[in-house]
Motif scaffolding. Structure first.
Motif, mmCIF file in Angstrom:
data_model
loop_
_atom_site.group_PDB
_atom_site.id
_atom_site.type_symbol
_atom_site.label_atom_id
_atom_site.label_comp_id
_atom_site.label_asym_id
_atom_site.label_seq_id
_atom_site.Cartn_x
_atom_site.Cartn_y
_atom_site.Cartn_z
ATOM 1 N N ALA A 1 0.834 -1.196 0.000
ATOM 2 C CA ALA A 1 0.000 0.000 0.000
ATOM 3 C C ALA A 1 0.864 1.239 0.000
ATOM 4 O O ALA A 1 1.900 1.294 0.653
ATOM 5 C CB ALA A 1 -0.908 -0.010 1.220
ATOM 6 N N GLU A 2 0.445 2.251 -0.752
ATOM 7 C CA GLU A 2 1.204 3.499 -0.825
ATOM 8 C C GLU A 2 0.783 4.455 0.280
ATOM 9 O O GLU A 2 1.594 5.138 0.873
ATOM 10 C CB GLU A 2 0.978 4.164 -2.187
ATOM 11 C CG GLU A 2 1.493 3.359 -3.365
ATOM 12 C CD GLU A 2 2.993 3.474 -3.545
ATOM 13 O OE1 GLU A 2 3.725 3.405 -2.547
ATOM 14 O OE2 GLU A 2 3.437 3.642 -4.699
ATOM 15 N N ASP A 3 -0.536 4.569 0.521
ATOM 16 C CA ASP A 3 -1.017 5.452 1.580
ATOM 17 C C ASP A 3 -2.341 4.896 2.101
ATOM 18 O O ASP A 3 -2.699 3.756 1.803
ATOM 19 C CB ASP A 3 -1.176 6.890 1.062
ATOM 20 C CG ASP A 3 -2.081 6.959 -0.156
ATOM 21 O OD1 ASP A 3 -2.933 6.064 -0.301
ATOM 22 O OD2 ASP A 3 -1.927 7.886 -0.966
ATOM 23 N N SER A 4 -3.081 5.707 2.863
ATOM 24 C CA SER A 4 -4.288 5.170 3.482
ATOM 25 C C SER A 4 -5.416 4.952 2.479
ATOM 26 O O SER A 4 -6.404 4.301 2.785
ATOM 27 C CB SER A 4 -4.778 6.104 4.591
ATOM 28 O OG SER A 4 -5.222 7.313 4.010
ATOM 29 N N THR A 5 -5.280 5.491 1.260
ATOM 30 C CA THR A 5 -6.320 5.234 0.265
ATOM 31 C C THR A 5 -5.947 4.044 -0.616
ATOM 32 O O THR A 5 -6.617 3.772 -1.596
ATOM 33 C CB THR A 5 -6.564 6.449 -0.647
ATOM 34 O OG1 THR A 5 -5.404 6.641 -1.453
ATOM 35 C CG2 THR A 5 -6.856 7.701 0.148
ATOM 36 N N SER A 6 -4.883 3.361 -0.277
ATOM 37 C CA SER A 6 -4.554 2.182 -1.068
ATOM 38 C C SER A 6 -4.406 0.990 -0.132
ATOM 39 O O SER A 6 -4.275 1.142 1.080
ATOM 40 C CB SER A 6 -3.303 2.424 -1.908
ATOM 41 O OG SER A 6 -2.145 2.017 -1.247
ATOM 42 N N LEU A 7 -4.464 -0.187 -0.708
ATOM 43 C CA LEU A 7 -4.460 -1.409 0.096
ATOM 44 C C LEU A 7 -3.375 -2.353 -0.383
ATOM 45 O O LEU A 7 -3.069 -2.392 -1.574
ATOM 46 C CB LEU A 7 -5.800 -2.128 -0.054
ATOM 47 C CG LEU A 7 -6.978 -1.651 0.779
ATOM 48 C CD1 LEU A 7 -8.182 -2.494 0.465
ATOM 49 C CD2 LEU A 7 -6.645 -1.726 2.257
ATOM 50 N N PRO A 8 -2.791 -3.109 0.543
ATOM 51 C CA PRO A 8 -1.846 -4.138 0.112
ATOM 52 C C PRO A 8 -2.575 -5.283 -0.581
ATOM 53 O O PRO A 8 -3.776 -5.447 -0.412
ATOM 54 C CB PRO A 8 -1.213 -4.606 1.421
ATOM 55 C CG PRO A 8 -2.221 -4.297 2.463
ATOM 56 C CD PRO A 8 -2.949 -3.070 1.998
ATOM 57 N N LEU A 9 -1.824 -6.013 -1.374
ATOM 58 C CA LEU A 9 -2.408 -7.112 -2.139
ATOM 59 C C LEU A 9 -1.629 -8.383 -1.846
ATOM 60 O O LEU A 9 -0.405 -8.346 -1.687
ATOM 61 C CB LEU A 9 -2.340 -6.767 -3.632
ATOM 62 C CG LEU A 9 -2.973 -7.748 -4.606
ATOM 63 C CD1 LEU A 9 -4.470 -7.815 -4.391
ATOM 64 C CD2 LEU A 9 -2.666 -7.333 -6.041
ATOM 65 N N HIS A 10 -2.351 -9.509 -1.752
ATOM 66 C CA HIS A 10 -1.715 -10.782 -1.432
ATOM 67 C C HIS A 10 -2.009 -11.804 -2.523
ATOM 68 O O HIS A 10 -3.065 -11.752 -3.154
ATOM 69 C CB HIS A 10 -2.203 -11.303 -0.088
ATOM 70 C CG HIS A 10 -1.983 -10.329 1.028
ATOM 71 N ND1 HIS A 10 -2.853 -9.289 1.268
ATOM 72 C CD2 HIS A 10 -0.987 -10.215 1.938
ATOM 73 C CE1 HIS A 10 -2.405 -8.576 2.292
ATOM 74 N NE2 HIS A 10 -1.267 -9.117 2.721
ATOM 75 N N ALA A 11 -1.058 -12.734 -2.665
ATOM 76 C CA ALA A 11 -1.269 -13.802 -3.642
ATOM 77 C C ALA A 11 -2.407 -14.689 -3.161
ATOM 78 O O ALA A 11 -2.549 -14.941 -1.965
ATOM 79 C CB ALA A 11 0.011 -14.623 -3.796
ATOM 80 N N THR A 12 -3.227 -15.150 -4.099
ATOM 81 C CA THR A 12 -4.356 -15.986 -3.698
ATOM 82 C C THR A 12 -4.189 -17.437 -4.117
ATOM 83 O O THR A 12 -4.984 -18.281 -3.747
ATOM 84 C CB THR A 12 -5.662 -15.443 -4.291
ATOM 85 O OG1 THR A 12 -5.538 -15.404 -5.710
ATOM 86 C CG2 THR A 12 -5.951 -14.041 -3.783
ATOM 87 N N ILE A 13 -3.178 -17.717 -4.911
ATOM 88 C CA ILE A 13 -2.813 -19.116 -5.168
ATOM 89 C C ILE A 13 -1.288 -19.199 -5.098
ATOM 90 O O ILE A 13 -0.594 -18.185 -5.207
ATOM 91 C CB ILE A 13 -3.285 -19.636 -6.553
ATOM 92 C CG1 ILE A 13 -2.814 -18.710 -7.684
ATOM 93 C CG2 ILE A 13 -4.788 -19.817 -6.599
ATOM 94 C CD1 ILE A 13 -3.060 -19.275 -9.065
ATOM 95 N N ALA A 14 -0.799 -20.412 -4.895
ATOM 96 C CA ALA A 14 0.650 -20.607 -4.887
ATOM 97 C C ALA A 14 1.102 -20.892 -6.309
ATOM 98 O O ALA A 14 0.420 -21.596 -7.049
ATOM 99 C CB ALA A 14 1.001 -21.781 -3.981
ATOM 100 N N GLY A 15 2.225 -20.327 -6.672
ATOM 101 C CA GLY A 15 2.698 -20.563 -8.033
ATOM 102 C C GLY A 15 3.738 -19.549 -8.442
ATOM 103 O O GLY A 15 4.474 -19.017 -7.610
ATOM 104 N N LYS A 16 3.757 -19.262 -9.732
ATOM 105 C CA LYS A 16 4.791 -18.404 -10.284
ATOM 106 C C LYS A 16 4.168 -17.150 -10.868
ATOM 107 O O LYS A 16 3.136 -17.212 -11.544
ATOM 108 C CB LYS A 16 5.547 -19.166 -11.381
ATOM 109 C CG LYS A 16 6.889 -18.548 -11.725
ATOM 110 C CD LYS A 16 7.717 -19.506 -12.548
ATOM 111 C CE LYS A 16 7.339 -19.364 -14.013
ATOM 112 N NZ LYS A 16 8.166 -20.174 -14.902
ATOM 113 N N VAL A 17 4.783 -16.004 -10.580
ATOM 114 C CA VAL A 17 4.334 -14.756 -11.187
ATOM 115 C C VAL A 17 4.761 -14.778 -12.649
ATOM 116 O O VAL A 17 5.949 -14.858 -12.949
ATOM 117 C CB VAL A 17 4.937 -13.535 -10.464
ATOM 118 C CG1 VAL A 17 4.533 -12.248 -11.162
ATOM 119 C CG2 VAL A 17 4.523 -13.520 -9.006
#
Lengths: 322, 445
Positions: free
Chosen positions: B59-75
């Protein structure tokens, strides 16, 4: 962008929400409205014979034909399918006396369609109820033909109860309330039988095509006014129920006053519209030049509809500012 | 029992079966912005191996949110991709390796001891989105505003009110959506924790559950209500009367309070309103578990299988359709969200994001196209149903004739775009379309 997907997505429609809609359309509304007039029309034919059917047919056919003709001449889509012209024709026929010659419904329906509806741009835009515009034109142009009524099942001329009471106020004693309600009286084709009107009215109210505010406040206005008069002098003023069923009040309350285009939309506006139309009806009946003021009263209130619409409901969340 | 008389009655039956768990997708597309706000900054790059729950966007600031991987694997790439709102967004694309390996859970914490700022940090850290017309980071919604709202400040006093009531909606925003009613009928281990956290953060001394009168609440819910250590009550409403499930009508129906419109916030009347789905996400987030799955409603006549579906965030809609056995009929419209307020899609490759309530594939006989609409016949049906007491028909005339300023004076911005007026209009006028058009015109000038 979508090459990998095995599902064919072509032909998906994209448009703004909501994506589902109710079944009510203008066509359906008008058809239901016509259906609600059926009891009154059938009783009218029963009471006044085939000439009543003839008047209705002429009026409906003329209305539909003239609407289509004007739409054809002005290069607009034909709208006879929405049944609004037919509705205007039938409503007009139902408030005509059964004695009228053939050309009265023809002229009336023509006026209703041209002067009442089409000059303003058609359904949705006219300021006055086209049926009442036509009725007033006929009434002013041929007053004696428009006030010649038959006793039921005959062609004997007879005064309507309101005309009789206008001449001699004490005459209201001579009328039994049940025959008045069931239609055993002279009067316009569709407005004589209170029972038939109420059957249609229950249907039209439960179908949600008109809202209860205007009819009930209209009848309340008449009832309150006549109750006050009755309280002042019961000898010369007829009872409340007489005023409700003797003239065109029931028909006007359910089928003419709540006409969607020319009546208000806000709850307070509708209540006041109906109430004042009822009061005006009584004023015309008591002190005006006509025996029954229902149709004039509604027409007068039509003119004030934009004002009634200013009585808006309180917008959500405004109170909290204080 | 609350009362709500405006709006319209809509069908929507609760399915009797359990939630369907969609199979693990082979590939997920995770837009770095799944809400209204600033996008997250990617912290992985092409070729990285990720586990489920691993941070991939910061997240950059309070108007943004962190993001998490939802499956295991390769980007496999960070590329622009279409989202369901029609925006092209930088998105992390992950291809599954088949093993559903999670990152180490952060260990059980005594959540009772967490302070409100710590709870907010965890909710923010998990990336919880508050679903709705304008989805925003939940933590952002929970924080009191720095400045009093300008229209309220005009009255001369600071009206950032203390929240006294926490309203938990166990009814759905639309009757066709089922998730909240489904959750109200089944026990959830995260529910007590989520409620405790939200009470702690909002400072509400009263908790009110709003349940649908046709759904029998789970024993867990009734026990929470019956356990009288603190003030918890339950109100039942007719959930089929749309739009009672939307926050603004809900507060009115359940508590009799009216959020100032336009631009008001439930906080202005001392209420925090969240649905069960959000409460459960909070319950998970304070244990350090980010939302990798979401519950959505799948419906519409074209789907072979309908009901509540548990699915990994980032699954493409086309994958969802396949895993549910495809279509039984030709869909005419595909909608994310509900049929009343959702967004029509033209591309099935868009991913399911955190802000999506449901996916509906409607057949041609289920939708009504506007086509040739008529002049307003002034019937007043829209006035009868409008939940915020506007005159939609009159407003639509102003909007259709480009008199936007007049429409604004008449309360255009109080419109919550629920679509009730549109639904009932016998002239088939596209009222919501006209209102949105007018709002955009006004906001641009």
């Amino acid at each position: 962008m979508n090459k990998e997907s095995p599902i064919d997505t072509t032909g998906l429609i994209v448009s703004m929400s909501p994506h589902i809609r109710g079944a009510t359309t203008v066509e359906r509304m008008m058809r239901t409205f016509l259906l609600c007039l059926l009891p009154a029309a059938v009783v009218g034919i029963y009471l006044f014979g085939m000439r009543a059917l003839w008047i209705m047919a002429l009026s409906v056919v003329t209305a539909v034909a003239f609407e289509s003709l004007i739409e054809h001449l002005t290069h607009r889509p034909l709208t006879y399918r929405d049944c609004h012209a037919a509705l205007i024709g039938l409503l007009l026929a139902l408030i005509l006396p059964p004695s009228v010659p053939w050309w009265i419904p023809v002229v009336g329906a023509t006026v209703a369609i041209i002067l009442g509806k089409m000059v303003f741009g058609g359904l949705g835009t006219y300021p006055f109820n086209p049926v009442l515009v036509a009725w007033v034109v006929l009434k002013l142009s041929w007053p004696e033909r428009m006030s010649l009524f038959f006793a039921p099942h005959t062609t004997d001329e007879l005064l309507t109860p309101l005309m009789a009471v206008k001449e001699d106020p004490a005459l209201f004693y001579s009328y039994g309330m049940l025959p008045l309600f069931l239609g055993q009286k002279p009067g316009p084709i569709g407005t004589v039988c209170g029972l038939a009107i109420l059957i249609g009215a229950i249907f039209i109210l439960t179908k949600g095509i008109i809202r209860w505010h205007i009819p009930l406040s209209f009848l309340f206005g008449i009832a309150l006014f006549s109750a006050i008069l009755r309280y002042i002098n019961p000898d010369i003023y007829p009872p409340v129920i007489f005023h409700l069923i003797a003239g065109g009040a029931l028909f006007g309350a359910f089928f003419l006053a709540p006409e969607p285009v020319t009546s208000p939309v806000t709850p307070m506006g509708m209540l006041l519209f109906g109430f004042l139309a009822g009061v005006t009806t009584m004023i015309i009946r008591m002190w005006g030049g006509y025996p029954d003021g229902t149709f004039y009263a509604i027409l007068i209130m039509n003119a004030a509809t934009p004002l009634f619409n200013k009585l808006k409901p309180r917008p959500y969340g405004r109170r909290q500012h204080a | 029992m609350g009362l709500f008389l405006k709006g319209i009655k809509l069908p929507g039956k609760l399915p009797t079966f359990d939630a369907v768990e969609a199979p693990l997708p082979k590939r997920v597309i995770l837009p770095l912005r799944q809400y209204i706000g600033e996008p997250a900054r990617p912290v992985v790059s092409r070729g990285d191996r990720v586990k489920v729950g691993q941070l991939i966007g910061a997240a950059e600031d309070s108007t943004s949110l962190p993001l998490h991987a939802t499956i295991a694997g390769k980007v496999v790439g960070i590329e622009e991709h279409l989202d369901h709102r029609g925006a092209l967004l930088p998105s992390v694309v992950i291809e599954a390796d088949g093993a559903d390996t999670w990152i180490e859970p952060p260990g059980e914490k005594d959540i009772i001891s967490l302070s409100p700022p710590e709870i907010i940090t965890r909710i923010q850290g998990a990336g919880v989105v508050l679903k709705g017309m304008l989805p925003i980071p939940l933590a952002f919604d929970l924080l009191p505003p720095d400045q009093p709202k300008t229209h309220l400040a005009l009255t001369g006093r600071r009206v950032v009110r203390r929240i006294d009531t926490l309203l938990i909606a166990a009814i759905d925003p639309e009757p066709s959506l089922l998730v909240n009613r489904y959750l109200a009928g089944s026990p959830n281990e995260e529910l007590p924790g989520g409620i405790a956290a939200l009470r702690s953060v909002t400072g509400a001394e009263r908790t009110v559950f709003v349940v649908d009168k046709e759904t029998s609440p789970s024993s867990q819910l009734t026990e929470i209500v019956a356990g009288d250590e603190e003030e918890v009550t339950m109100i039942s409403l007719d959930g089929h009367r749309f739009p009672v499930g939307l926050p603004i009508p809900l507060i009115k129906a359940a508590l009799g309070r009216e959020v100032p419109l336009p631009y008001g916030h439930p906080r202005d009347v001392g209420v925090a309103v969240y649905d069960t789905d959000t409460v459960l996400s909070v319950g998970k987030s304070i244990q350090g578990i980010p939302p990798v799955e979401t519950l959505i409603t799948v419906g519409g006549g074209a789907f072979a299988k309908r009901g509540v579906v548990k699915i990994r965030i980032g699954t493409q809609i086309s994958t969802l359709i396949e895993s549910l056995g495809g279509f039984t009929g030709e869909p005419a419209k595909l909608i994310t969200g509900g049929p009343m307020m959702g967004t029509a899609q033209y591309d099935l490759s868009v991913p399911i994001t955190k802000d999506i309530h449901g996916v509906f594939a409607l057949k041609e006989d289920e939708i009504q196209l506007v086509g040739d609409y008529r002049e307003c016949i002034n019937c007043g049906l829209c006035v009868k149903v409008c939940p915020v007491n506007l005159l939609p028909g009159v407003l639509s005339l102003y909007c259709a004739r480009d008199r936007f300023e007049v429409a604004e004076r008449e309360g255009l911005f109080a419109c919550i775009e629920c679509g009730c007026c549109d639904y009932v209009c016998p002239s088939r006028r596209p009222l919501v379309h006209l209102f949105r058009h007018a709002k955009h015109q006004l906001l641009e000038t």
